[in-house]
Design an enzyme around this catalytic site. Structure first.
Site, PDB file in Angstrom:
ATOM      1  N   SER A 159     -42.794  13.992  -0.377  1.00 12.68           N
ATOM      2  CA  SER A 159     -41.564  13.195  -0.465  1.00 12.68           C
ATOM      3  C   SER A 159     -41.847  11.817  -1.034  1.00 12.68           C
ATOM      4  O   SER A 159     -41.088  11.290  -1.845  1.00 12.68           O
ATOM      5  CB  SER A 159     -40.915  13.058   0.912  1.00 12.68           C
ATOM      6  OG  SER A 159     -40.177  14.213   1.207  1.00 12.68           O
ATOM      7  N   GLN A 160     -42.956  11.227  -0.613  1.00 11.34           N
ATOM      8  CA  GLN A 160     -43.334   9.906  -1.111  1.00 11.34           C
ATOM      9  C   GLN A 160     -43.456   9.947  -2.642  1.00 11.34           C
ATOM     10  O   GLN A 160     -42.895   9.126  -3.355  1.00 11.34           O
ATOM     11  CB  GLN A 160     -44.668   9.459  -0.493  1.00 11.34           C
ATOM     12  CG  GLN A 160     -45.168   8.080  -0.936  1.00 11.34           C
ATOM     13  CD  GLN A 160     -44.259   6.933  -0.543  1.00 11.34           C
ATOM     14  OE1 GLN A 160     -43.810   6.847   0.593  1.00 11.34           O
ATOM     15  NE2 GLN A 160     -43.945   6.052  -1.483  1.00 11.34           N
ATOM     16  N   GLU A 161     -44.152  10.953  -3.155  1.00 13.94           N
ATOM     17  CA  GLU A 161     -44.320  11.085  -4.611  1.00 13.94           C
ATOM     18  C   GLU A 161     -42.972  11.273  -5.299  1.00 13.94           C
ATOM     19  O   GLU A 161     -42.661  10.634  -6.311  1.00 13.94           O
ATOM     20  CB  GLU A 161     -45.212  12.306  -4.929  1.00 13.94           C
ATOM     21  CG  GLU A 161     -46.694  12.084  -4.719  1.00 13.94           C
ATOM     22  CD  GLU A 161     -47.484  13.405  -4.811  1.00 13.94           C
ATOM     23  OE1 GLU A 161     -48.630  13.423  -4.312  1.00 13.94           O
ATOM     24  OE2 GLU A 161     -46.941  14.414  -5.337  1.00 13.94           O
TER      25      GLU A 161
ATOM     26  N   VAL B 264     -29.131  15.680   0.024  1.00 14.76           N
ATOM     27  CA  VAL B 264     -30.410  16.153  -0.519  1.00 14.76           C
ATOM     28  C   VAL B 264     -30.251  16.454  -2.003  1.00 14.76           C
ATOM     29  O   VAL B 264     -29.286  17.087  -2.418  1.00 14.76           O
ATOM     30  CB  VAL B 264     -30.901  17.417   0.218  1.00 14.76           C
ATOM     31  CG1 VAL B 264     -32.212  17.928  -0.400  1.00 14.76           C
ATOM     32  CG2 VAL B 264     -31.111  17.121   1.704  1.00 14.76           C
TER      33      VAL B 264
ATOM     34  N   GLN C 266     -39.889  10.576  -4.198  1.00 14.80           N
ATOM     35  CA  GLN C 266     -38.975   9.441  -4.103  1.00 14.80           C
ATOM     36  C   GLN C 266     -39.438   8.280  -4.994  1.00 14.80           C
ATOM     37  O   GLN C 266     -38.605   7.634  -5.645  1.00 14.80           O
ATOM     38  CB  GLN C 266     -38.835   8.983  -2.643  1.00 14.80           C
ATOM     39  CG  GLN C 266     -38.171  10.036  -1.770  1.00 14.80           C
ATOM     40  CD  GLN C 266     -37.391   9.439  -0.610  1.00 14.80           C
ATOM     41  OE1 GLN C 266     -36.939   8.297  -0.644  1.00 14.80           O
ATOM     42  NE2 GLN C 266     -37.169  10.248   0.423  1.00 14.80           N
TER      43      GLN C 266
ATOM     44  N   CYS D 164     -32.893  17.036  -5.706  1.00 15.90           N
ATOM     45  CA  CYS D 164     -34.273  17.157  -6.204  1.00 15.90           C
ATOM     46  C   CYS D 164     -34.597  15.877  -6.969  1.00 15.90           C
ATOM     47  O   CYS D 164     -34.209  15.707  -8.131  1.00 15.90           O
ATOM     48  CB  CYS D 164     -34.389  18.392  -7.112  1.00 15.90           C
ATOM     49  SG  CYS D 164     -36.069  18.647  -7.702  1.00 15.90           S
TER      50      CYS D 164
ATOM     51  N   HIS E 224     -34.868  16.925   5.889  1.00 14.27           N
ATOM     52  CA  HIS E 224     -35.189  16.101   4.717  1.00 14.27           C
ATOM     53  C   HIS E 224     -34.959  14.618   5.000  1.00 14.27           C
ATOM     54  O   HIS E 224     -33.918  14.249   5.540  1.00 14.27           O
ATOM     55  CB  HIS E 224     -34.337  16.545   3.521  1.00 14.27           C
ATOM     56  CG  HIS E 224     -34.787  17.852   2.944  1.00 14.27           C
ATOM     57  ND1 HIS E 224     -34.620  19.049   3.617  1.00 14.27           N
ATOM     58  CD2 HIS E 224     -35.461  18.147   1.811  1.00 14.27           C
ATOM     59  CE1 HIS E 224     -35.152  20.025   2.911  1.00 14.27           C
ATOM     60  NE2 HIS E 224     -35.675  19.506   1.813  1.00 14.27           N
ATOM     61  N   PRO E 225     -35.899  13.764   4.617  1.00 13.45           N
ATOM     62  CA  PRO E 225     -35.726  12.339   4.841  1.00 13.45           C
ATOM     63  C   PRO E 225     -34.685  11.780   3.872  1.00 13.45           C
ATOM     64  O   PRO E 225     -34.553  12.266   2.742  1.00 13.45           O
ATOM     65  CB  PRO E 225     -37.110  11.763   4.511  1.00 13.45           C
ATOM     66  CG  PRO E 225     -37.678  12.692   3.488  1.00 13.45           C
ATOM     67  CD  PRO E 225     -37.157  14.060   3.872  1.00 13.45           C
TER      68      PRO E 225
HETATM   69  N1  LIG Z   1     -32.809  13.461   0.829  1.00  8.38           N
HETATM   70  C1  LIG Z   1     -33.563  13.888  -0.206  1.00  8.38           C
HETATM   71  O1  LIG Z   1     -33.049  14.386  -1.200  1.00  8.38           O
HETATM   72  N2  LIG Z   1     -34.916  13.734  -0.078  1.00  8.38           N
HETATM   73  C2  LIG Z   1     -35.778  14.141  -1.064  1.00  8.38           C
HETATM   74  N3  LIG Z   1     -35.527  14.762  -2.211  1.00  8.38           N
HETATM   75  C3  LIG Z   1     -36.735  14.972  -2.867  1.00  8.38           C
HETATM   76  O2  LIG Z   1     -36.892  15.480  -3.945  1.00  8.38           O
HETATM   77  N4  LIG Z   1     -37.751  14.485  -2.100  1.00  8.38           N
HETATM   78  C4  LIG Z   1     -37.203  13.938  -0.970  1.00  8.38           C
HETATM   79  O3  LIG Z   1     -37.776  13.370  -0.018  1.00  8.38           O
END
Ligand SMILES: NC(=O)NC1=NC(=O)NC1=O
Length: 174
Positions: free
Chosen positions: A84-86, A120, A88, A122, A67-68
């Site tokens: 992920s773009q959407e 990480v 974030q 959501c 996960h980024p």
């Molecule tokens: N580190 C993260 O939590 N990353 C992310 N959570 C998301 O919901 N999209 C992501 O890219």
């Protein structure tokens, strides 16, 4: 999308459709394809959750490492996946001021140094303030508890991505 359509997909089309429901882990839909026919969307979700929960700790941490970072390098350099773009940007990660960006960088770095995997959450279910609060609070967890908490967040992200795929397909059919 009708579950019978999903069950009739070739392996290639199934992974093309669901390959990124868990960020950068196409192995997971590739593996659960063996469980078709699926009863419904919830059944697909249940098999994904079962796959992740059956992984050893190192495997779970591997999923987390795919996960980024929130507001991290991938976002800065435009190399996030579409999903992920959407997610974030919806959580306000693309409109942080410099102080907020520095705070996220510092907290993410402290978190990764402590746990060995990235924070990480959501993003779709959390505001910018929620994310900073959760990151600060979860830093206090022990590793085992935090690993399970982070995996819980991965399954929430996965559920929303699965629904997005199925619903967007229905919308294209309307
Ligand atoms: N580190 C993260 O939590 N990353 C992310 N959570 C998301 O919901 N999209 C992501 O890219």
């Amino acid at each position: 999308m009708d579950i019978n359509v999903v069950n009739a997909l070739t392996y290639e089309d199934f992974v093309k459709l669901f390959g990124n429901v868990v960020e950068k882990c196409p192995l997971i839909p590739a593996a659960i394809w063996s469980h078709r026919p699926f009863k419904d969307l919830a059944d697909i979700e249940a098999h994904i959750k079962e796959f992740i929960h059956s992984l050893p700790d190192s495997g779970k941490e591997g999923v987390l490492r795919c996960h980024p970072d929130l507001a991290g390098l991938d976002l800065q350099s435009g190399t996030l996946t579409r999903e992920s773009q959407e997610e974030q940007s919806q959580a306000g990660m693309t409109t942080l001021d410099s102080a907020e960006s520095l705070q996220m960088y510092r907290l993410n770095t402290e978190y990764k140094e402590r746990f060995g995997f990235p924070f990480v959450i959501c993003a779709r279910l959390n505001s910018k303030a929620d994310i900073v609060r959760q990151l600060s609070e979860r830093l206090k967890n022990d590793r085992a508890a935090e690993r399970e908490r982070a995996v819980e967040e991965v399954t929430k992200i996965c559920s929303l991505r699965l629904r997005n795929i199925v619903l967007s397909d229905i919308q294209t059919k309307l």
